[in-house]
Design an enzyme around this catalytic site. Structure first.
Site, short mmCIF file in Angstrom:
data_model
loop_
_atom_site.label_atom_id
_atom_site.label_comp_id
_atom_site.label_asym_id
_atom_site.label_seq_id
_atom_site.Cartn_x
_atom_site.Cartn_y
_atom_site.Cartn_z
N LYS A 292 0.83 -1.25 0.01
CA LYS A 292 0.08 0.01 -0.10
C LYS A 292 0.79 1.19 0.22
O LYS A 292 0.38 2.14 -0.33
CB LYS A 292 -0.94 -0.13 1.15
CG LYS A 292 -2.12 -0.88 1.19
CD LYS A 292 -3.16 -0.72 1.89
CE LYS A 292 -4.55 -1.50 1.34
NZ LYS A 292 -5.65 -1.71 2.44
N LYS B 136 -4.80 -8.98 -6.29
CA LYS B 136 -5.97 -9.23 -5.83
C LYS B 136 -6.81 -8.33 -6.13
O LYS B 136 -6.54 -7.18 -6.26
CB LYS B 136 -6.04 -9.47 -4.25
CG LYS B 136 -5.82 -8.23 -3.22
CD LYS B 136 -6.33 -8.22 -1.81
CE LYS B 136 -6.30 -7.24 -1.23
NZ LYS B 136 -7.36 -6.98 -0.28
N LYS C 89 -10.87 -2.81 -3.52
CA LYS C 89 -11.67 -1.61 -3.64
C LYS C 89 -10.79 -0.37 -4.03
O LYS C 89 -11.28 0.32 -4.74
CB LYS C 89 -12.29 -1.16 -2.18
CG LYS C 89 -13.27 -1.98 -1.54
CD LYS C 89 -13.87 -1.45 -0.32
CE LYS C 89 -13.88 -2.42 0.75
NZ LYS C 89 -12.55 -2.48 1.56
N1 AQP Z 1 -9.72 -10.04 -3.67
C1 AQP Z 1 -10.00 -10.52 -2.47
N2 AQP Z 1 -10.17 -11.92 -2.38
C2 AQP Z 1 -10.66 -12.48 -1.40
N3 AQP Z 1 -10.98 -11.87 -0.03
C3 AQP Z 1 -10.56 -10.46 -0.21
N4 AQP Z 1 -10.89 -9.57 0.78
C4 AQP Z 1 -10.20 -8.39 0.18
N5 AQP Z 1 -10.09 -8.58 -0.84
C5 AQP Z 1 -10.31 -9.83 -1.36
C6 AQP Z 1 -11.18 -9.87 2.23
O1 AQP Z 1 -12.42 -8.91 2.50
C7 AQP Z 1 -12.36 -8.67 3.70
C8 AQP Z 1 -12.45 -7.21 4.02
O2 AQP Z 1 -11.57 -6.55 3.47
P1 AQP Z 1 -11.09 -4.98 4.07
O3 AQP Z 1 -12.02 -4.15 3.32
O4 AQP Z 1 -11.26 -5.18 5.44
O5 AQP Z 1 -9.52 -4.66 3.22
P2 AQP Z 1 -8.83 -5.27 2.20
O6 AQP Z 1 -8.27 -6.78 2.32
O7 AQP Z 1 -7.92 -4.15 2.21
O8 AQP Z 1 -10.06 -5.08 1.09
P3 AQP Z 1 -10.06 -4.07 -0.27
O9 AQP Z 1 -11.34 -4.18 -0.78
O10 AQP Z 1 -8.64 -4.48 -0.97
O11 AQP Z 1 -9.88 -2.62 0.44
P4 AQP Z 1 -8.67 -1.63 0.27
O12 AQP Z 1 -8.74 -1.27 -1.39
O13 AQP Z 1 -9.47 -0.51 0.90
O14 AQP Z 1 -7.63 -1.94 1.02
C9 AQP Z 1 -11.01 -9.31 4.55
O15 AQP Z 1 -11.09 -10.36 5.14
C10 AQP Z 1 -10.33 -9.41 3.04
O16 AQP Z 1 -9.44 -10.77 3.44
#
Ligand code: AQP
Length: 332
Positions: A113, A196, A199
Site C-alpha cells: 500500500k 488481488k 476496492k
Molecule cells: N480479492 C479478495 N479476495 C478474497 N478476499 C478478499 N478480501 C479483500 N479482498 C479480497 C477480504 O475482504 C475482507 C474485508 O477486507 P477489507 O475491506 O477490510 O480490506 P482489504 O483486504 O484491504 O480489502 P480491499 O477491498 O482491498 O480494500 P482496500 O482497497 O480499501 O484496501 C478481508 O477479510 C479480506 O481478506
C-alpha cells in the site's frame, strides 16, 4: 459456542466481489453455530488518504446496509462500528508496545500500500494498522476469524501478539485461528490477475457489488485471460481464466472442477457470459435490498447501537483484564 469475529473497511463506495466471496459469505454462514461479532472498521479507513468526513459516514452506512443485504441478521450476530468502542485503540496501544519495529516492518500489505508514494510519506497509522487489527480480534476472544488469503499474515501477527502477552502476563487472550475458505480465498483483479481484487484499485478490474448489470457484464467480458483457448483451472499458468472459473463456482455453489467440465470445449466467451450472468443474478437483488435499507438510516443506526452494546460487554471486560495485568492502576 465458539466465537467468531471479522471486520471490513468502509473504503470505496461499495464492497467488491472479493470482499463478499472471500470473507462476508463466510460471515453469513458462521452466524449459525458461532457467537458472531462483525465490525465495520472505520478507524482503519483513514489509514490511507482520509476521505471527506461526510463520505466516511455515508460509506459506513453503505457497508452496514450491504452486510445486512448479504444476510447478516442483527438477531444472530453483533454488527457494530469500530469507532463506537474506545476499547479498540485502548488495547491497540498495549499491543503496539509488545510489537517489534522489525516485525511490523515485515507486513507485506504495508509494503504494497505504500509502494506508490513511498513509506516515508505514509501516515504512521498505515504502519500500525495490523496491530489495531490484532486488538479488534483479541478484544472479543475470537476462536475463528473468517478472512481472505490477503489477511493471513496479519492474523499470524495477531496470534504472535496474543501468545506474547499471555506468556508475559498470564493467560488473557484466546489465540485465534484464521478461517480461510478454499475456492474463493483470493479473487484476482480482472485486468491484472497478478494482483488481488481491491476496492482501492477502483478501475475496471474491480467489480463493485453496487455496479449496474451493464457495467458488471462489460468488466467480465473485458477480463484479461490468455492467448490459448482451452478452459482449464490452472492458477499458475492461467490466472485470469482460473479466477473466472472460481467466481463462477462460488456463485453457483459448485466446485471449479465441475465448472471446468461444464465449459470444456467451449470458448472463453461462453464462460465469460455465464460468469457475468451469475454475478448479475446475485448483484441485482443485493443492490435493491441495499437501497431499501439505506432509505432508513435511523434503523441502521439502531442496529449498530444494539451491536455496539453487545460488543462493549465483551470488549470492556477484556480491556479491564488486560490493563490490570499490565499493571495500570484501576480507576475507582
Ligand atoms: N480479492 C479478495 N479476495 C478474497 N478476499 C478478499 N478480501 C479483500 N479482498 C479480497 C477480504 O475482504 C475482507 C474485508 O477486507 P477489507 O475491506 O477490510 O480490506 P482489504 O483486504 O484491504 O480489502 P480491499 O477491498 O482491498 O480494500 P482496500 O482497497 O480499501 O484496501 C478481508 O477479510 C479480506 O481478506
Amino acid at each position: 459456542q465458539p466465537r467468531v469475529l471479522s471486520g471490513i473497511q468502509p473504503t470505496g463506495e461499495s464492497m467488491q466481489l472479493g470482499n463478499y466471496l472471500g470473507a462476508v459469505r463466510n460471515w453469513v454462514a458462521m452466524q449459525d453455530g458461532y457467537d458472531a461479532y462483525y465490525c465495520v472498521v472505520d478507524l482503519h479507513a483513514i489509514t490511507l488518504e482520509p476521505p471527506e468526513p461526510e463520505a466516511l459516514r455515508q460509506r459506513t452506512r453503505i457497508v452496514t446496509a450491504q452486510l445486512l443485504a448479504a444476510g447478516l441478521d442483527p438477531d444472530r450476530c453483533a454488527l457494530f462500528v469500530q469507532s463506537h468502542l474506545p476499547e479498540h485503540p485502548q488495547l491497540s496501544w498495549v499491543l503496539e508496545c509488545l510489537t517489534g519495529f522489525g516485525e511490523a516492518s515485515r507486513m507485506t500489505q504495508f509494503k504494497d500500500k505504500s509502494a506508490k508514494s513511498g513509506a516515508d510519506r505514509q501516515g504512521v497509522g498505515l504502519f500500525t494498522y495490523p496491530i489495531l487489527q490484532a486488538a479488534d480480534i483479541l478484544l472479543y476472544q475470537a476462536d475463528q476469524v473468517p478472512i481472505g488469503e490477503d489477511q493471513r499474515q496479519h492474523l499470524e501477527l495477531t496470534r504472535n501478539l496474543a501468545q506474547r502477552f499471555n506468556a508475559k502476563y498470564g493467560d488473557t487472550f484466546v489465540v485465534p485461528e484464521a478461517f480461510i475458505g478454499k475456492a474463493a480465498a483470493k479473487i484476482l483483479d480482472l485486468q491484472d490477475p497478478s494482483a488481488k481484487m481491491s476496492k482501492s484499485r477502483a478501475e475496471n478490474g474491480t467489480i463493485f457489488l453496487s455496479d449496474d448489470p451493464g457495467v458488471i457484464t462489460k468488466k467480465v467480458k473485458r477480463a484479461v485471460t490468455d492467448t490459448e483457448s482451452e478452459i482449464r483451472f490452472d492458477p499458475e499458468a492461467k490466472p485470469g481464466l482460473s479466477n473466472l472459473l472460481a467466481i463462477h463456482a462460488a456463485f453457483t455453489d459448485t466446485s471449479v472442477e465441475a465448472v471446468e467440465k461444464e465449459f470444456a470445449g467451449q470458448g472463453y466467451g461462453a464462460l465469460k457470459n455465464a460468469v457475468a450472468e451469475a454475478v448479475v443474478a446475485f448483484a441485482q437483488p443485493f443492490a435493491a435490498r441495499t437501497r431499501e435499507l439505506l432509505d432508513d438510516p435511523a434503523e441502521l443506526d439502531r442496529i449498530l447501537a444494539r451491536g455496539a452494546e453487545r460488543a462493549r460487554a465483551v470488549a470492556g471486560r477484556t480491556v479491564a483484564d488486560a490493563y490490570a495485568k499490565v499493571g495500570f492502576l484501576p480507576p475507582v
